[in-house]
Design an enzyme around this catalytic site. Sequence first.
Site, PDB file in Angstrom:
ATOM      1  N   SER A  45       0.829  -1.203   0.000  1.00 54.91           N
ATOM      2  CA  SER A  45       0.000   0.000   0.000  1.00 54.91           C
ATOM      3  C   SER A  45       0.862   1.251   0.000  1.00 54.91           C
ATOM      4  O   SER A  45       0.537   2.252  -0.656  1.00 54.91           O
ATOM      5  CB  SER A  45      -0.951   0.008   1.191  1.00 54.91           C
ATOM      6  OG  SER A  45      -0.256  -0.090   2.415  1.00 54.91           O
ATOM      7  N   GLU A  46       1.999   1.231   0.736  1.00 54.73           N
ATOM      8  CA  GLU A  46       2.959   2.327   0.688  1.00 54.73           C
ATOM      9  C   GLU A  46       4.382   1.817   0.910  1.00 54.73           C
ATOM     10  O   GLU A  46       4.587   0.791   1.570  1.00 54.73           O
ATOM     11  CB  GLU A  46       2.675   3.398   1.745  1.00 54.73           C
ATOM     12  CG  GLU A  46       1.481   4.284   1.468  1.00 54.73           C
ATOM     13  CD  GLU A  46       0.302   3.966   2.348  1.00 54.73           C
ATOM     14  OE1 GLU A  46      -0.784   4.525   2.128  1.00 54.73           O
ATOM     15  OE2 GLU A  46       0.457   3.130   3.258  1.00 54.73           O
ATOM     16  N   VAL A  47       5.331   2.552   0.362  1.00 49.88           N
ATOM     17  CA  VAL A  47       6.758   2.396   0.656  1.00 49.88           C
ATOM     18  C   VAL A  47       7.256   3.769   1.076  1.00 49.88           C
ATOM     19  O   VAL A  47       6.889   4.781   0.472  1.00 49.88           O
ATOM     20  CB  VAL A  47       7.539   1.882  -0.571  1.00 49.88           C
ATOM     21  CG1 VAL A  47       9.038   1.821  -0.270  1.00 49.88           C
ATOM     22  CG2 VAL A  47       7.029   0.509  -0.994  1.00 49.88           C
TER      23      VAL A  47
END
Length: 279
Positions: free
Chosen positions: A46-48
């Site tokens: 979903s995020e880095v």
Amino acid sequence: MKSYSYSLINVFAPSHFGGNPLAVFYEADGLDDNQMQLIARQFNLSEVVFVQSSSHLQAVKKLKIFTPDYEMPFAGHPTIGAAFVLHSQLNLPDEYILETNAGLVEIQHQNNNISFALKNGIKAANAPLSCTECAGILGLEIADIASEPCYVNTGVEQLLVKLSSRQAVENCKINANLFVGNAFIKGSLYVWHRTENNVKARLFFTSQGAVVEDPGTGSAAANLGGWHIAKELTPLNVSISQGDEINRPNRLSLTVDEQNTIFVGGNTILVGKGEFYLP
């Protein structure tokens, strides 16, 4: 060929395989925005989050947060996951400041439980969606919608819809035809129900033309605090359950103090480390 170290963290994790997974690139000064976007797409989380040198003297580092599709000004679980890694990497004190594109964020540590504090102001406004329209989008009955849908922004804007029961939150089945491309949703929708000091929540967003459910959303928890501030329902101290429907249980804490500072926190677990190669 250059290599960049990263850590894999589960944030808001009540157990080793719970929480919201995150990759933290904790020495990312050599990467540009295009490279960071491509790396985030490669990981498909979903995020880095990419940690770079800060331009603010108050902040120890700057965070650049990317989904597989775009950069975000702020997100909760990348902020907490990055703080978890930086605390040990840089031997930081238990309280310090990180920079995000949405502003400065105060960080507090208590062992593996980490929280962020937001004082950047709150924007809240009713959304031009009726309860009937919300019920259709969520696959619910009109009676399941407990209040007018509301946009809240304490760092990133989201659409919040209060539901009438915990069961209604569990029963949500998104109508993708009504959700994807709906300009009034603005990309993400957070549904929730509160019973005393416990909140049951879910967040749905669009990614590459599909509807995806996020297991644990710190920014939405902060916006829930903002919603309570806008409704003059603070101070507040609740526990939030999210992600159980997709077998990724997340547990978040949300506090709003008498000065209307919003605190969101949770437990963090290191689950892996690696090297990413870049030509």
